[in-house]
Design an enzyme around this catalytic site. Structure first.
Site, mmCIF file in Angstrom:
data_model
loop_
_atom_site.group_PDB
_atom_site.id
_atom_site.type_symbol
_atom_site.label_atom_id
_atom_site.label_comp_id
_atom_site.label_asym_id
_atom_site.label_seq_id
_atom_site.Cartn_x
_atom_site.Cartn_y
_atom_site.Cartn_z
ATOM 1 N N ALA A 1 50.863 35.406 50.654
ATOM 2 C CA ALA A 1 51.775 36.369 51.265
ATOM 3 C C ALA A 1 51.044 37.699 51.470
ATOM 4 O O ALA A 1 49.972 37.910 50.893
ATOM 5 C CB ALA A 1 52.985 36.575 50.367
ATOM 6 N N GLN B 1 51.451 40.647 50.280
ATOM 7 C CA GLN B 1 51.120 41.319 49.009
ATOM 8 C C GLN B 1 50.636 40.301 47.969
ATOM 9 O O GLN B 1 51.053 40.334 46.807
ATOM 10 C CB GLN B 1 52.332 42.098 48.498
ATOM 11 C CG GLN B 1 52.548 43.434 49.209
ATOM 12 C CD GLN B 1 51.425 44.438 48.938
ATOM 13 O OE1 GLN B 1 50.752 44.405 47.913
ATOM 14 N NE2 GLN B 1 51.233 45.353 49.876
ATOM 15 N N SER B 2 49.766 39.402 48.372
ATOM 16 C CA SER B 2 49.264 38.371 47.457
ATOM 17 C C SER B 2 48.304 38.951 46.414
ATOM 18 O O SER B 2 47.294 39.566 46.755
ATOM 19 C CB SER B 2 48.536 37.298 48.271
ATOM 20 O OG SER B 2 47.762 36.467 47.421
ATOM 21 N N ASN B 3 48.635 38.722 45.146
ATOM 22 C CA ASN B 3 47.722 39.119 44.070
ATOM 23 C C ASN B 3 46.505 38.198 44.039
ATOM 24 O O ASN B 3 45.394 38.622 43.736
ATOM 25 C CB ASN B 3 48.433 39.028 42.710
ATOM 26 C CG ASN B 3 49.660 39.909 42.655
ATOM 27 O OD1 ASN B 3 49.569 41.116 42.838
ATOM 28 N ND2 ASN B 3 50.821 39.311 42.426
ATOM 29 N N ALA C 1 45.057 36.803 46.581
ATOM 30 C CA ALA C 1 44.120 37.222 47.628
ATOM 31 C C ALA C 1 43.259 38.374 47.122
ATOM 32 O O ALA C 1 42.024 38.354 47.247
ATOM 33 C CB ALA C 1 44.896 37.637 48.881
#
Ligand SMILES: *Cc1c(COP(=O)(O)O)cnc(C)c1O
Length: 337
Positions: free
Chosen positions: A72, A74-76, A78
């Site tokens: 997503a 706001q992917s942590n 990533a």
């Protein structure tokens, strides 16, 4: 379990602390401890660090020069992948899916997105509901055609290799509670792409710990969530050399706290963020850990953990707060004395 048989980078700050939460325990009438996997290191930490120790070691062993993953906006996962790639001198390309429809500037450029870019990763945006798995294969093929060595990590780093990181966490946590003479009745945490829960349940079952584990869902409905965790746990146990240790009934997820959908804050989650911040000085995030904590708080209030000692595994994510500032009304904190 002999985890050193698998390639691993030792970049996480381990063991993460296991701390008591006396004020929250008093508030809820349940003895609550917290396992601080928000403090694993690598770009502020979070649960993906443990998975990436194994995934990125595999990438390095395969001679990859570029790593790709998806998540997503706001992917942590990533952000942490970008940090590992930077550390190893690999390029990193991230496919981001707009799962929320938010067009706020902070959601789209601050928090995890800012850190992705600071670590040197490139990002590409796709609309919600896009087939991200197919998209990632397409992008990987493009890079391979250019002669690049691509290592593709599934969303959330959730495959048997990544789940080894949470087998390791189960061993670490059991060692900590045994050393301190703490009898634990339940472990609770936020569950999403399922690698965290699958690794934990595999580790706990393989050690015959007999501690029930409860995942609090953040996206999928219960049957799907439990099936995902179980399927991955089965494969993880096979990889570990202990096939069959996890039974279907060892996998439990409560998905009553998802709210309107993935990445959409809930009122109970916002309350959980305030409670943890104000009683314990601990930051949660609206997408995962706050929904997990809202389940913990609600179930404790309903007496589900009566006379029990519960460990809440903090999976991290507080960087996301800076992409979700619109979800908080804190104007009343400005005062004149
Ligand atoms: C990814 C993530 C989770 C969920 O973990 P899974 O292994 O994907 O189930 C929970 N909390 C945070 C902060 C995360 O980033």
């Amino acid at each position: 379990m002999h985890l050193s048989r698998f390639p691993r980078l030792h970049l996480a700050h381990l063991p993460t602390p296991l701390e008591h939460m006396p004020r929250l325990s008093k508030e809820l009438g349940t003895d609550i401890w917290i396992k601080r996997d928000d403090c694993t290191g690598m770009s502020t930490g979070g649960n993906k660090t443990r998975k990436l120790e194994f995934l990125m070691a595999e990438a390095e062993a395969q001679g990859a020069d570029v790593v790709m993953t998806q998540g997503a906006t706001q992917s942590n996962h990533a952000r942490q992948t970008a940090a590992f790639a930077a550390k190893l001198g690999m390029d990193c390309h991230i496919l981001l899916e707009d799962r929320t429809g938010y067009n706020n500037a902070n959601y789209n450029t601050n928090g995890n997105v800012l850190l992705d870019h600071l670590h040197g990763a490139t990002t590409e945006k796709f609309p919600g509901g896009h087939d991200m798995v197919a998209e990632m294969e397409r992008a990987a093929e493009m890079l391979r055609a250019e002669g690049r060595k691509v290592y593709v990590i599934p969303g959330g780093g959730s495959n048997p290799t990544g789940a080894l990181g949470y087998v390791n966490c189960a061993m670490e946590l059991l060692g900590q509670v045994n050393d301190r003479g703490l009898k634990v009745d339940r472990i609770v945490h936020a569950t999403g792409s399922s690698g965290t829960q699958a690794g934990l349940v595999t580790g706990l079952c393989a050690m015959n710990a007999n501690i029930p584990l409860l995942g609090i869902g953040t996206r999928a409905p219960q049957p799907k969530q439990e099936q995902m965790v179980y399927d991955l746990a089965v494969k993880t146990a096979e990889k570990l050399g202990c096939p069959g240790v996890v039974r279907r009934e060892d996998v439990a997820a409560n998905t009553d706290y998802v709210g309107e959908g993935y990445g959409l804050p809930t009122e109970a989650g916002i309350e959980a963020i305030r409670i943890f911040a104000e009683l314990e000085g601990i930051l949660l995030d609206p997408v995962y850990s706050a929904k997990g904590a809202s389940g913990l708080i609600d179930l404790a209030r309903k007496g589900e953990f009566k006379d029990q000692r519960v460990v809440f595994l903090h999976t991290g994510g507080a960087v996301g707060l800076f992409g979700y500032d619109f979800a908080f009304d804190h104007a009343d904190r400005w005062v004149n004395v």
